[in-house]
Design an enzyme around this catalytic site. Sequence first.
Site, short mmCIF file in Angstrom:
data_model
loop_
_atom_site.label_atom_id
_atom_site.label_comp_id
_atom_site.label_asym_id
_atom_site.label_seq_id
_atom_site.Cartn_x
_atom_site.Cartn_y
_atom_site.Cartn_z
N GLN A 89 3.27 -22.39 5.21
CA GLN A 89 4.15 -22.77 6.31
C GLN A 89 3.37 -23.26 7.53
O GLN A 89 3.96 -23.67 8.52
CB GLN A 89 5.04 -21.59 6.73
CG GLN A 89 6.04 -21.16 5.66
CD GLN A 89 7.14 -22.18 5.39
OE1 GLN A 89 7.34 -23.12 6.15
NE2 GLN A 89 7.86 -21.98 4.30
N CYS A 128 20.36 -13.67 -1.46
CA CYS A 128 21.44 -13.36 -2.38
C CYS A 128 20.87 -13.18 -3.78
O CYS A 128 20.31 -14.10 -4.35
CB CYS A 128 22.44 -14.52 -2.37
SG CYS A 128 23.95 -14.10 -3.19
N GLY A 145 2.80 -28.90 -1.16
CA GLY A 145 3.29 -30.23 -0.78
C GLY A 145 4.69 -30.23 -0.20
O GLY A 145 4.96 -30.92 0.80
N HIS A 146 5.59 -29.43 -0.79
CA HIS A 146 7.00 -29.59 -0.40
C HIS A 146 7.37 -28.93 0.91
O HIS A 146 8.53 -28.98 1.32
CB HIS A 146 7.93 -29.18 -1.54
CG HIS A 146 8.08 -27.70 -1.77
ND1 HIS A 146 9.23 -27.03 -1.38
CD2 HIS A 146 7.29 -26.79 -2.35
CE1 HIS A 146 9.10 -25.76 -1.73
NE2 HIS A 146 7.93 -25.59 -2.32
N GLY A 155 2.04 -23.73 -3.86
CA GLY A 155 1.57 -22.55 -3.16
C GLY A 155 1.43 -21.35 -4.08
O GLY A 155 0.42 -20.62 -4.04
N THR A 211 -4.12 -32.15 -17.14
CA THR A 211 -4.11 -33.52 -16.62
C THR A 211 -3.44 -33.52 -15.25
O THR A 211 -2.39 -32.92 -15.06
CB THR A 211 -3.37 -34.45 -17.60
OG1 THR A 211 -4.04 -34.36 -18.86
CG2 THR A 211 -3.39 -35.90 -17.12
N1 PLP Z 1 4.23 -18.99 0.62
C1 PLP Z 1 5.16 -19.24 1.56
C2 PLP Z 1 4.99 -18.69 2.92
C3 PLP Z 1 6.28 -20.02 1.24
O1 PLP Z 1 7.21 -20.26 2.17
C4 PLP Z 1 6.40 -20.52 -0.08
C5 PLP Z 1 7.61 -21.30 -0.49
O2 PLP Z 1 8.71 -20.93 -0.17
C6 PLP Z 1 5.39 -20.24 -1.01
C7 PLP Z 1 4.32 -19.46 -0.63
C8 PLP Z 1 5.45 -20.76 -2.41
O3 PLP Z 1 5.08 -22.13 -2.46
P1 PLP Z 1 5.53 -23.05 -3.69
O4 PLP Z 1 7.02 -23.21 -3.60
O5 PLP Z 1 4.79 -24.34 -3.49
O6 PLP Z 1 5.08 -22.37 -4.92
#
Ligand code: PLP
Length: 389
Positions: free
Chosen positions: A177, A324, A198-199, A69, A235
């Site tokens: 999200q 934190c 992805g995560h 992201g 790559t």
């Molecule tokens: N945008 C939002 C709303 C997120 O919750 C996050 C991750 O916490 C990100 C962007 C960043 O994504 P990434 O961890 O894949 O860089």
Amino acid sequence: MIYLDANATTPVDPAVLEAMLPFLREHFANPSAGYSGGRVVRRAIEQARNEVAALLGAGPAEIIFTSGGTESISAVHASVRSLWPGKPELVITGTEHPAVIESARRWEAHGGKVVRVPVHHDGRVDLDALRALVRPGITALVSIMWVNNETGVIAPMSEIVGIAHAAGALVHTDAVQAAGKIHLDVRTVSVDFLSLSGHKMYAPKGVGALYVSQRVRFEPLIIGGGQENERRSGTENVPGIVALGKAAELARHHLDDGTKTRLHSMRDRFEHLVHAALSDMRIHGCRTHRLHTTSSFCLPEIDSAGMLILLEAAGIACSAGAACHTGALHPSHVLEVMGISARDAACTLRFSFHRFNTKAEAETAAHAVIDAAHKMRAERGDDSMVISS
Ligand code: PLP
């Protein structure tokens, strides 16, 4: 451990893991290689691209694979800044993820201006203010998240796009999200750029995608070997891309198979149980436009740092409304911008559910919250960590 922190990261779906493993074991060829091993890998990448495109209602040529992201967001801001130097303004909200806020800071450092649109107390964008702040010939880009990571508040994206486009501004949405959790279709909500990761959708960390509408010009952030059709060099992270493709395929299926309804009632049951025992609980964010997997609430005068310790001991993983940094608790900027006091932010917890959670887990977690809150209230007064407002 009952894992209720899916907005931080989701578990990897076992089917996603199975799909990616062959690309770590036997299919390790470089996708740019001309021999058959390379072609197998290339086909897998294009199949993943089709799946991500299908999830968004986009064309495959409009999908660029990235490292996540954050990279997708930075790439959009940098591209618009570079291609439209005559339009100095970027419009964001104060509730954006740091990936947008910090990138906006860079926009300013390069001589541009960042305009922050206010949000209402329920976290939704003030559309009248947006209308007044987006300026024809001046605003280059409106960059507003589709779903907030802390509160789950869902933005009125159709209206945002309508306002921005009417003023000739482009629209980017951080849909990290939202992707895979709610229906997104760029044919009906015609954002120009969309970032996903992805995560947050049951694939591993370190892979993401960027949708760039075929209507819009794009300049790559990362240059080199010309991969991703000259739009993102390096790559390819093949196992990650294959995983993201599988995750997108599964997400499309789960958007319609009852998973959403099940998670919605699980989250509501959780909130209902907590509220029944702790009636001063205050849920943050718009009640009607809120992601069905997210629950962010304040338990007045019950310090969330202490709650996190008790909840972890009870086997519950969740997060707080305060981050934190270097040992000190700082109230969340999202809650602050929504007008929630530092004191309430310091008493805020966030629970975010994923599709492997069960109703029994939600109920166990609710009882753990209630027990911990009672314990905290019984002990209150000795060494509260509540941040004073
Ligand atoms: N945008 C939002 C709303 C997120 O919750 C996050 C991750 O916490 C990100 C962007 C960043 O994504 P990434 O961890 O894949 O860089």
